[in-house]
Design an enzyme around this catalytic site. Structure first.
Site, PDB file in Angstrom:
ATOM      1  N   CYS A 385       0.837  -1.202   0.000  1.00 15.72           N
ATOM      2  CA  CYS A 385       0.000   0.000   0.000  1.00 15.72           C
ATOM      3  C   CYS A 385       0.874   1.256   0.000  1.00 15.72           C
ATOM      4  CB  CYS A 385      -0.994  -0.030   1.152  1.00 15.72           C
ATOM      5  SG  CYS A 385      -2.391   1.051   0.844  1.00 15.72           S
ATOM      6  N   HIS A 510      -3.566  -4.481   0.334  1.00 15.45           N
ATOM      7  CA  HIS A 510      -2.853  -5.093   1.463  1.00 15.45           C
ATOM      8  C   HIS A 510      -2.897  -6.620   1.330  1.00 15.45           C
ATOM      9  CE1 HIS A 510      -2.152  -1.607   4.106  1.00 15.45           C
ATOM     10  NE2 HIS A 510      -3.260  -1.131   3.586  1.00 15.45           N
ATOM     11  N   GLU A 512      -1.284  -8.805   2.868  1.00 12.08           N
ATOM     12  CA  GLU A 512      -1.076  -9.530   4.132  1.00 12.08           C
ATOM     13  C   GLU A 512      -2.370 -10.073   4.736  1.00 12.08           C
ATOM     14  OE1 GLU A 512      -0.472  -6.293   3.605  1.00 12.08           O
ATOM     15  OE2 GLU A 512      -0.970  -5.030   5.330  1.00 12.08           O
TER      16      GLU A 512
HETATM   17  N1  GLN Z   1      -1.653   6.820   3.444  1.00  6.12           N
HETATM   18  C1  GLN Z   1      -1.740   6.193   2.163  1.00  6.12           C
HETATM   19  C2  GLN Z   1      -3.098   6.424   1.540  1.00  6.12           C
HETATM   20  O1  GLN Z   1      -4.037   6.752   2.215  1.00  6.12           O
HETATM   21  C3  GLN Z   1      -1.447   4.709   2.257  1.00  6.12           C
HETATM   22  C4  GLN Z   1      -2.453   3.951   3.045  1.00  6.12           C
HETATM   23  C5  GLN Z   1      -1.992   2.597   3.510  1.00  6.12           C
HETATM   24  O2  GLN Z   1      -0.809   2.294   3.474  1.00  6.12           O
HETATM   25  N2  GLN Z   1      -2.916   1.790   3.937  1.00  6.12           N
HETATM   26  O3  GLN Z   1      -3.259   6.254   0.382  1.00  6.12           O
END
Ligand code: GLN
Length: 534
Positions: A385, A510, A512
């Site tokens: 992400c 994500h 994971e």
């Molecule tokens: N802060 C970043 C966004 O909102 C990444 C979010 C995250 O890593 N879950 O896009």
């Protein structure tokens, strides 16, 4: 014919928090599923939040995301990993959600002039939520967050007491997890705090059917006898759970203690003989020391609570043991690189680095520097992400676009490589407003992504506001990366990978959350294999 009534297992905790109630609930789920039963789980949390989205990860650990986009407590991650199911928003209930609905109903005149009270209205609403989550399952396991006796969780405790009467006590089992401290001076395991906690639970009207005694050291059977005598719980319904080598051992310890049999007997469930062969194999893999060790650097922000990256850690471990190696995960404070710390020096000793998810400006520059290093040095890199966003910015900066940045770092920059879409603008720190849950992704044939997944159609879970700005996509190849996974509906970049790089793979989602101890996630598996030179 009417559907068979769902049976309930309620899990409460006493003495102190952090006992592993979630792992106990997940382990019971594991054992019941191994007996051919359809199992669901649910976490009830006393917080007045509506969901876990805005909770501080430093204190509460990771926010786990369900496939339908609920931001939940990390215990749902344990449930999914131990029971190998995908849960929905129904499995997470925070007090704020029930209260919000109750107050909205009151405003809408739904109570017809009645007083609205904790009992029966709030406790009744909690029960309705629990019943709904359990519908269609043979057994519904409900974990109550907090510690019995806390002012905060009283409404939930009362709700599960009332629910026992509502569905019949024969259809419920109450499991209480207690702590057994060990006194070094006299080398004794003490049961008094546990006795007091059982008394407290009884005072609230719940007689526990099963006791789980958590301790740091193994306790002897005399402890079980004593607990039984003072708590009124039969010895064969008590399990002692000393610290395990691996959390995945807990189901087997509970199985040996006969807890699942006690539960199925009490609930009069038609259960098959437990199929635990595969799980035993997982535990064997998880507890075997291997010759090789993958040294992984986790370039992170929250440094003081391992729970913050729970699913990432579990995914790395699962990938490692399936490749017959140990994994040594070191946290590297990304903020170090804002100062004088040399990225080259700090990252030199690692076989690969992971940049996990994160929010806010702090530590971003350090993460970009780490990704720049991984690109240049051809060090295996896994981006999750935020880790994708930082890698794209790193590639752009390496290629000379010095102003390349993201909406979180500098929203006024001319080169917002990572930007928010129109529907996300101005929603920073507001709840439930991100791109959340499952989205489809199509992988480019002949890509690293397609190779690790072994397919070109995938579905993964999201939680973010930023996206790759498509205005820059044509430049990616000149930056040494390519977009190899695209969302077919909205044409957003979901995966990027390095060109001429042994393994640089990063996703906007994500991965994971979908890793399992018995089935490591392809991206983590690929990362560990790259480290091992496979
Ligand atoms: N802060 C970043 C966004 O909102 C990444 C979010 C995250 O890593 N879950 O896009």
């Amino acid at each position: 014919m009417a559907a068979k009534a769902t049976k309930y297992v309620f899990v409460t905790g006493g003495v102190l928090s952090g006992l592993g109630k979630g792992i106990t609930a997940a382990s019971i789920g594991n054992l019941l599923k191994a007996r051919g039963l359809r199992v669901n789980l649910q976490k009830c949390d006393p917080y007045l939040n509506v969901d876990a989205g805005l909770l501080n990860p430093r204190e509460h650990g990771e926010v786990f995301v369900t496939r339908d986009g609920a931001e939940t407590d990390l215990d749902l991650g344990h449930y999914e990993r131990f029971v190998d199911i995908e849960m929905t928003s129904k499995s997470s209930l925070m007090a704020g959600r029930v209260l919000l609905k109750l107050i909205q109903d009151e405003r809408a005149g739904k109570f017809d002039g009645d007083d609205v009270q904790i009992i029966p209205h709030l406790t009744g609403a909690i029960q309705d939520w629990v019943i709904k989550a359990g519908e269609g399952f043979d057994v519904h396991i409900v974990e109550i967050g907090g510690t019995v006796g806390d002012y905060e969780s009283l409404a939930f405790i009362e709700a599960i007491r009332e629910l026992g009467v509502r569905v019949g006590l024969d259809n419920c089992v109450y499991v209480h997890v207690v702590y057994l401290p060990h006194l070094g001076a006299s080398n004794e395991t003490k049961t008094k705090p546990a006795q007091n906690s059982v008394r407290e639970l009884r005072g609230l009207g719940i007689l526990p059917d099963v006791l789980i005694g958590r301790s740091e050291k193994p306790a002897n059977d005399g402890v079980k006898r004593k607990l039984s005598l003072f708590s009124g719980v039969a010895e064969d319904a008590i399990a002692l759970l000393p610290n395990a080598r691996s959390i995945y051992e807990v189901p087997l310890t509970l199985e040996d203690a006969g807890i699942a049999d006690t539960i199925t007997r009490r609930l009069k469930l038609k259960a098959k003989r437990p199929q635990l062969k595969d799980w035993r194999a997982v535990v064997k893999l998880a507890t075997t020391p291997y010759d090789r060790t993958a040294r992984v650097g986790l370039v992170a922000k929250y440094m003081d609570n391992t729970d913050t990256y729970m699913s990432v850690f579990e995914a790395l471990r699962a990938a490692a043991w399936h490749n017959r190696c140990n994994v040594d995960i070191t946290w590297i404070d990304a903020e170090k690189f804002d100062g004088d710390a040399s990225v080259d020096q700090e990252l030199a000793g690692y076989d690969g680095i992971v940049v996990p998810g994160g929010f806010g400006r702090r530590s971003l520059e350090g993460k970009i520097k780490a990704a720049q290093y991984a690109l240049k040095q051809k060090l295996p890199y896994l981006g999750l992400c935020l880790g994708l966003q930082m890698a794209v910015i790193a590639a752009a900066r390496n290629a000379g676009l010095s102003q390349a940045t993201s909406f979180e770092l500098n929203p006024d920059s001319p080169d917002l490589i990572i930007d928010t879409m129109d529907d996300q603008r101005g929603k920073h720190m507001t709840g439930g407003t991100m791109r959340l849950g499952d989205y489809d992704c199509t992988l480019e044939k002949d890509s690293l992504a397609a190779r690790v997944y072994g397919t070109t159609k995938i579905v993964e879970r999201h939680r973010h506001r930023g996206e790759c700005n498509n205005a820059y996509r044509d430049l990616y190849e000149s930056w040494g990366i390519r977009a190899s996974g695209i969302n077919p509906k909205n044409n957003l970049v979901e995966i990027i990978e390095g060109i001429d790089h042994p393994f640089l793979l990063a996703s906007q989602f994500h991965p994971e959350f979908k890793s399992r101890p018995n089935r490591p996630h392809p991206m983590f598996n690929g990362f560990i294999q790259a480290i091992l030179g496979k």
